[in-house]
Design a protein around this motif. Structure first.
Motif, PDB file in Angstrom:
ATOM      1  N   TYR A   1       0.843  -1.191   0.000  1.00  0.00           N
ATOM      2  CA  TYR A   1       0.000   0.000   0.000  1.00  0.00           C
ATOM      3  C   TYR A   1       0.882   1.247   0.000  1.00  0.00           C
ATOM      4  CZ  TYR A   1      -2.806   3.812   1.784  1.00  0.00           C
ATOM      5  OH  TYR A   1      -3.398   5.037   1.943  1.00  0.00           O
ATOM      6  N   VAL A   2       0.496   2.254  -0.823  1.00  0.00           N
ATOM      7  CA  VAL A   2       1.279   3.477  -0.893  1.00  0.00           C
ATOM      8  C   VAL A   2       0.454   4.702  -0.485  1.00  0.00           C
ATOM      9  CG1 VAL A   2       2.784   4.893  -2.347  1.00  0.00           C
ATOM     10  CG2 VAL A   2       2.599   2.460  -2.801  1.00  0.00           C
ATOM     11  N   PHE A   3      -0.706   4.894  -1.102  1.00  0.00           N
ATOM     12  CA  PHE A   3      -1.522   6.054  -0.759  1.00  0.00           C
ATOM     13  C   PHE A   3      -2.960   5.837  -1.213  1.00  0.00           C
ATOM     14  CE2 PHE A   3       0.665   6.958  -4.759  1.00  0.00           C
ATOM     15  CZ  PHE A   3      -0.337   7.417  -5.606  1.00  0.00           C
ATOM     16  N   THR A   4      -3.835   6.747  -0.775  1.00  0.00           N
ATOM     17  CA  THR A   4      -5.249   6.691  -1.135  1.00  0.00           C
ATOM     18  C   THR A   4      -5.636   7.964  -1.868  1.00  0.00           C
ATOM     19  OG1 THR A   4      -5.804   5.290   0.752  1.00  0.00           O
ATOM     20  CG2 THR A   4      -7.617   6.542  -0.226  1.00  0.00           C
ATOM     21  N   ILE A   5      -6.336   7.798  -2.974  1.00  0.00           N
ATOM     22  CA  ILE A   5      -6.897   8.923  -3.705  1.00  0.00           C
ATOM     23  C   ILE A   5      -8.400   8.923  -3.445  1.00  0.00           C
ATOM     24  CG2 ILE A   5      -7.345   9.948  -5.969  1.00  0.00           C
ATOM     25  CD1 ILE A   5      -4.827   8.434  -6.984  1.00  0.00           C
TER      26      ILE A   5
ATOM     27  N   VAL B   1      -5.442  13.369  -1.504  1.00  0.00           N
ATOM     28  CA  VAL B   1      -4.514  12.238  -1.555  1.00  0.00           C
ATOM     29  C   VAL B   1      -3.894  12.135  -0.173  1.00  0.00           C
ATOM     30  CG1 VAL B   1      -2.456  11.295  -2.667  1.00  0.00           C
ATOM     31  CG2 VAL B   1      -4.057  12.674  -4.004  1.00  0.00           C
ATOM     32  N   THR B   2      -3.916  10.930   0.401  1.00  0.00           N
ATOM     33  CA  THR B   2      -3.364  10.726   1.737  1.00  0.00           C
ATOM     34  C   THR B   2      -2.501   9.469   1.746  1.00  0.00           C
ATOM     35  OG1 THR B   2      -5.351   9.505   2.413  1.00  0.00           O
ATOM     36  CG2 THR B   2      -5.293  11.861   2.928  1.00  0.00           C
ATOM     37  N   GLY B   3      -1.516   9.442   2.617  1.00  0.00           N
ATOM     38  CA  GLY B   3      -0.629   8.293   2.729  1.00  0.00           C
ATOM     39  C   GLY B   3       0.805   8.727   2.506  1.00  0.00           C
ATOM     40  N   ALA B   4       1.591   7.917   1.789  1.00  0.00           N
ATOM     41  CA  ALA B   4       2.991   8.246   1.513  1.00  0.00           C
ATOM     42  C   ALA B   4       3.103   9.513   0.671  1.00  0.00           C
ATOM     43  CB  ALA B   4       3.686   7.083   0.811  1.00  0.00           C
ATOM     44  N   ILE B   5       2.064   9.837  -0.068  1.00  0.00           N
ATOM     45  CA  ILE B   5       1.951  11.101  -0.802  1.00  0.00           C
ATOM     46  C   ILE B   5       0.698  11.781  -0.277  1.00  0.00           C
ATOM     47  CG2 ILE B   5       1.543  12.170  -3.055  1.00  0.00           C
ATOM     48  CD1 ILE B   5       3.030   9.840  -4.319  1.00  0.00           C
ATOM     49  N   SER B   6       0.781  13.081  -0.044  1.00  0.00           N
ATOM     50  CA  SER B   6      -0.416  13.801   0.377  1.00  0.00           C
ATOM     51  C   SER B   6      -0.582  15.048  -0.471  1.00  0.00           C
ATOM     52  CB  SER B   6      -0.359  14.141   1.868  1.00  0.00           C
ATOM     53  OG  SER B   6       0.762  14.945   2.151  1.00  0.00           O
TER      54      SER B   6
ATOM     55  N   ILE C   1       4.766  -0.181 -11.505  1.00  0.00           N
ATOM     56  CA  ILE C   1       3.384  -0.533 -11.824  1.00  0.00           C
ATOM     57  C   ILE C   1       2.586  -0.418 -10.527  1.00  0.00           C
ATOM     58  CG2 ILE C   1       1.841  -2.407 -12.550  1.00  0.00           C
ATOM     59  CD1 ILE C   1       3.515  -1.390 -14.849  1.00  0.00           C
ATOM     60  N   PHE C   2       1.366   0.085 -10.654  1.00  0.00           N
ATOM     61  CA  PHE C   2       0.480   0.229  -9.509  1.00  0.00           C
ATOM     62  C   PHE C   2      -0.860  -0.417  -9.825  1.00  0.00           C
ATOM     63  CE2 PHE C   2       3.553   3.591  -9.309  1.00  0.00           C
ATOM     64  CZ  PHE C   2       3.878   3.679  -7.967  1.00  0.00           C
ATOM     65  N   VAL C   3      -1.533  -0.884  -8.798  1.00  0.00           N
ATOM     66  CA  VAL C   3      -2.903  -1.383  -8.914  1.00  0.00           C
ATOM     67  C   VAL C   3      -3.718  -0.702  -7.828  1.00  0.00           C
ATOM     68  CG1 VAL C   3      -2.324  -3.598  -9.990  1.00  0.00           C
ATOM     69  CG2 VAL C   3      -2.405  -3.422  -7.502  1.00  0.00           C
ATOM     70  N   GLY C   4      -4.998  -0.541  -8.116  1.00  0.00           N
ATOM     71  CA  GLY C   4      -5.864   0.107  -7.151  1.00  0.00           C
ATOM     72  C   GLY C   4      -7.049  -0.766  -6.800  1.00  0.00           C
ATOM     73  N   SER C   5      -7.436  -0.712  -5.545  1.00  0.00           N
ATOM     74  CA  SER C   5      -8.663  -1.327  -5.071  1.00  0.00           C
ATOM     75  C   SER C   5      -9.579  -0.173  -4.710  1.00  0.00           C
ATOM     76  CB  SER C   5      -8.373  -2.203  -3.855  1.00  0.00           C
ATOM     77  OG  SER C   5      -9.564  -2.770  -3.371  1.00  0.00           O
ATOM     78  N   ALA C   6     -10.750  -0.108  -5.353  1.00  0.00           N
ATOM     79  CA  ALA C   6     -11.565   1.091  -5.263  1.00  0.00           C
ATOM     80  C   ALA C   6     -12.960   0.820  -4.726  1.00  0.00           C
ATOM     81  CB  ALA C   6     -11.650   1.744  -6.645  1.00  0.00           C
TER      82      ALA C   6
ATOM     83  N   VAL D   1      -4.143   2.813  -3.516  1.00  0.00           N
ATOM     84  CA  VAL D   1      -3.123   2.551  -4.533  1.00  0.00           C
ATOM     85  C   VAL D   1      -2.020   1.698  -3.927  1.00  0.00           C
ATOM     86  CG1 VAL D   1      -1.456   3.597  -6.112  1.00  0.00           C
ATOM     87  CG2 VAL D   1      -3.678   4.711  -5.715  1.00  0.00           C
ATOM     88  N   HIS D   2      -1.719   0.586  -4.606  1.00  0.00           N
ATOM     89  CA  HIS D   2      -0.677  -0.342  -4.170  1.00  0.00           C
ATOM     90  C   HIS D   2       0.399  -0.437  -5.244  1.00  0.00           C
ATOM     91  CE1 HIS D   2      -3.230  -2.084  -0.900  1.00  0.00           C
ATOM     92  NE2 HIS D   2      -4.167  -1.591  -1.691  1.00  0.00           N
ATOM     93  N   GLN D   3       1.633  -0.410  -4.809  1.00  0.00           N
ATOM     94  CA  GLN D   3       2.769  -0.555  -5.718  1.00  0.00           C
ATOM     95  C   GLN D   3       3.095  -2.018  -5.884  1.00  0.00           C
ATOM     96  OE1 GLN D   3       6.219   1.557  -4.356  1.00  0.00           O
ATOM     97  NE2 GLN D   3       7.564   0.635  -5.876  1.00  0.00           N
ATOM     98  N   VAL D   4       3.274  -2.457  -7.129  1.00  0.00           N
ATOM     99  CA  VAL D   4       3.718  -3.826  -7.386  1.00  0.00           C
ATOM    100  C   VAL D   4       5.238  -3.825  -7.230  1.00  0.00           C
ATOM    101  CG1 VAL D   4       3.829  -5.712  -9.052  1.00  0.00           C
ATOM    102  CG2 VAL D   4       1.799  -4.235  -8.959  1.00  0.00           C
ATOM    103  N   VAL D   5       5.721  -4.664  -6.303  1.00  0.00           N
ATOM    104  CA  VAL D   5       7.168  -4.689  -6.001  1.00  0.00           C
ATOM    105  C   VAL D   5       7.787  -5.992  -6.472  1.00  0.00           C
ATOM    106  CG1 VAL D   5       7.034  -3.079  -4.103  1.00  0.00           C
ATOM    107  CG2 VAL D   5       6.720  -5.489  -3.637  1.00  0.00           C
TER     108      VAL D   5
END
Length: 153
Positions: free
Chosen positions: A10-14, A42-47, A133-138, A149-153
């Motif tokens: 998980y990285v951040f939420t839009i 936007v909240t989380g690792a980026i705001s 690459i990122f994927v989102g669960s909305a 928003v989740h980063q594919v690692v």
């Protein structure tokens, strides 16, 4: 040798606030809907804040499978502008999707709503968004869409 496994973090939420739906009608590929994006956060690792322009362009198939393509931008708290193209699908039981269309609450766990956001920015601090690459669960709510928003690692 085998390819590395896939994991996400998980990285951040839009949270994108949305305006009134505009419907262009049946276009041959489904019912075309345009949903304005009017702000958010936007909240989380980026705001930061979702900028008050852009839209989600949807095609609703006869079986209620919804193809989504949203284009918008957000500005970080340190003034970087990040352009977003977010493609995905939303699907679930027809009666629940109809409730969402009417603006009624539906438990997000009952609807499959996944996206693949791509980001662009010229700001050096956030270039990493373009290198992964990122994927989102909305989840769709009456007045907003919330995307984890989740980063594919």
């Amino acid at each position: 040798m085998t390819a590395p496994g896939l994991e996400t973090k998980y990285v951040f939420t839009i949270t994108a606030r949305i305006g009134e739906v505009v419907t262009a009608g049946e276009t041959g590929i489904g019912v075309r809907r345009i949903i304005p994006i009017i702000g958010g956060e936007v909240t989380g690792a980026i705001s930061g804040k979702v900028l008050p322009f852009g839209a989600d362009f949807q095609a609703i198939r006869p079986n209620e499978l919804i193809d989504l393509e949203a284009k918008y931008a957000f500005e970080t708290d340190d003034s970087a502008v990040v352009y977003v193209e977010n493609k995905g699908i939303r699907f679930g039981p027809i009666e629940l999707l109809q409730k969402l269309k009417r603006g009624e609450p539906v438990d997000p766990k009952l609807i499959y709503f996944r996206t693949v956001p791509k980001f662009e920015t010229g700001h050096e601090k956030y270039r990493w968004l373009m290198e992964h690459i990122f994927v989102g669960s909305a989840a769709r709510h009456a007045d907003r869409v919330v995307i984890d928003v989740h980063q594919v690692v």
